[in-house]
Design an enzyme around this catalytic site. Structure first.
Site, PDB file in Angstrom:
ATOM      1  N   LYS A 121       0.868  -1.314  -0.107  1.00 51.57           N
ATOM      2  CA  LYS A 121       0.075   0.210  -0.034  1.00 51.57           C
ATOM      3  C   LYS A 121       0.840   1.186  -0.158  1.00 51.57           C
ATOM      4  CE  LYS A 121      -4.459  -1.536   2.011  1.00 51.57           C
ATOM      5  NZ  LYS A 121      -5.398  -1.433   3.070  1.00 51.57           N
ATOM      6  N   LYS A 203      -6.072 -11.890  -8.876  1.00 54.52           N
ATOM      7  CA  LYS A 203      -7.396 -11.956  -8.128  1.00 54.52           C
ATOM      8  C   LYS A 203      -8.246 -10.825  -8.311  1.00 54.52           C
ATOM      9  CE  LYS A 203      -8.340 -10.771  -3.054  1.00 54.52           C
ATOM     10  NZ  LYS A 203      -8.063 -10.114  -1.751  1.00 54.52           N
ATOM     11  N   LYS A 206     -11.577  -4.692  -7.406  1.00 55.94           N
ATOM     12  CA  LYS A 206     -12.303  -3.530  -7.741  1.00 55.94           C
ATOM     13  C   LYS A 206     -11.522  -2.576  -8.667  1.00 55.94           C
ATOM     14  CE  LYS A 206     -14.193  -3.351  -3.362  1.00 55.94           C
ATOM     15  NZ  LYS A 206     -15.269  -3.440  -2.471  1.00 55.94           N
TER      16      LYS A 206
END
Ligand code: TRP
Length: 339
Positions: A121, A203, A206
């Site tokens: 992140k 995966k 969104k």
């Protein structure tokens, strides 16, 4: 105490949380939320929309508020019964912030530095590597430990955070005396991971650049079917589960979850048929499966008063449990009792 009450007491406690980042994907649904409802009879379940975790990345306040309510309505639409489980919004219970502080003083800088999600992140948001992003796993440990959860349903991407929660619980218990239950991961047997329809090696997410790769549980049936029609497969043109056939394997496991059929049954059903037929069948099965969820969601999101009643009662129930844990933790670390 009645027999029913005794049984209630003996049930193991489950805690899980989900971030309110827009509508859920089919991956969130199959991998997590669809299981939550099924656990309600066998466990004492506590589920939270973790809005405090969400602000570790920059959020538009109005959007966050909207998404939090939507996420709350969605978990109810997915089968969480607010009478059977405790369903609440994290920021409604102040004990989460309080526990976060206590536990952060029992967490090492070094162990937080090893968290792969933090590294990922902070690479993605180099302009906002805030302290909350770094201590995120401590807040999560607090979520779990406040309720003395025995089991935590998590995807593989959260296993490292759960491991940290276990270590922090053990360290605190050793330092100050037994208080926390050391939680175990609960990994659902089927459909743990749904891959992108556009790139089945990744995966479903969104943030997929190709929005055809990602199914949202509130997508309309025609949208769902269209996305499945475009799903990336291989050139063999034979519906069978095999290594290297990532696209077909993914479609088969999705189909298996929504229809309850085994891989062998699916292979037989589509023997001699092409991928085109199979993709449409999967699309239709998913659309059918999600229809009641979408309808229930629409009904709930229009009934703000009912939602408020549910999340208020949920937060109150959550607080009754966590108040005891936080009071004990304060006493154990040596804070002066105010009473
Ligand atoms: N970190 C989790 C995620 O992003 C969400 C979460 C927060 C959670 N607190 C939790 C999950 C406690 C399980 C238990 O998926």
């Amino acid at each position: 105490m009645s027999e029913q009450n005794t049984q209630q007491e003996q049930k193991k406690i489950i805690f899980s949380g989900i971030q309110p980042t827009g509508t859920f994907t089919l991956g969130n649904y199959i991998g997590a939320v669809s299981h939550w409802g099924k656990l309600q009879d066998d466990y004492n379940c506590i589920y939270s929309i973790v809005d405090m975790h969400a602000i570790t990345v920059r959020q538009d306040p109005a959007e966050l508020r909207k998404h939090t309510l939507e996420a709350y309505a969605l978990i109810l639409a997915c089968g969480i019964d607010p009478k059977k489980s405790i369903a609440f919004i994290q920021s409604h219970n102040r004990h989460h912030a309080e526990m976060n502080w206590i536990l952060s003083c029992s967490t090492q800088f070094g162990e937080l530095s090893r968290m792969t999600q933090f590294k990922d992140k902070s690479q993605k948001h180099p302009d906002d590597i805030n302290a909350g992003l770094f201590t995120y796993p401590v807040l999560m440990a607090g979520d779990i430990l406040l309720y003395k959860a025995d089991l935590v349903p998590v995807g593989v991407d959260q296993k490292q955070h759960l491991e940290l929660a276990r270590n922090v619980a053990q360290r605190f218990n050793q330092r100050y005396g037994e208080l926390f239950t050391v939680p175990d991961a609960y990994i659902p047997k089927v459909g743990a991971k749904v891959m992108s329809l556009a790139d089945p090696t990744k995966k479903m997410s969104k943030s997929d650049e190709n929005q055809n790769g990602c199914i949202y549980i509130l997508d309309e049936p025609d949208v769902i079917i269209r996305k499945f029609k475009k799903a990336v497969t291989d050139s063999e043109a034979c519906v069978r589960y095999a290594e290297g056939k990532d696209g077909i394997n993914n479609l088969m496991s999705i189909y298996s979850v929504v229809t309850g059929k085994t891989n062998e049954e699916i292979e037989r059903e589509f023997e001699g048929k092409g991928y085109g037929d199979f993709k449409i069948a999967v699309g239709e099965a998913v659309a059918d499966h999600l229809k009641p969820v979408r309808e229930e969601y629409k009904r709930l999101i229009a009934d703000k008063a009912y939602l408020k009643e549910c999340y208020t009662a949920g937060a109150e129930a959550a607080m009754r449990i966590s108040a005891k844990t936080i009071a004990k933790a304060y006493r154990k670390v040596g804070f002066v009792d105010m009473k």
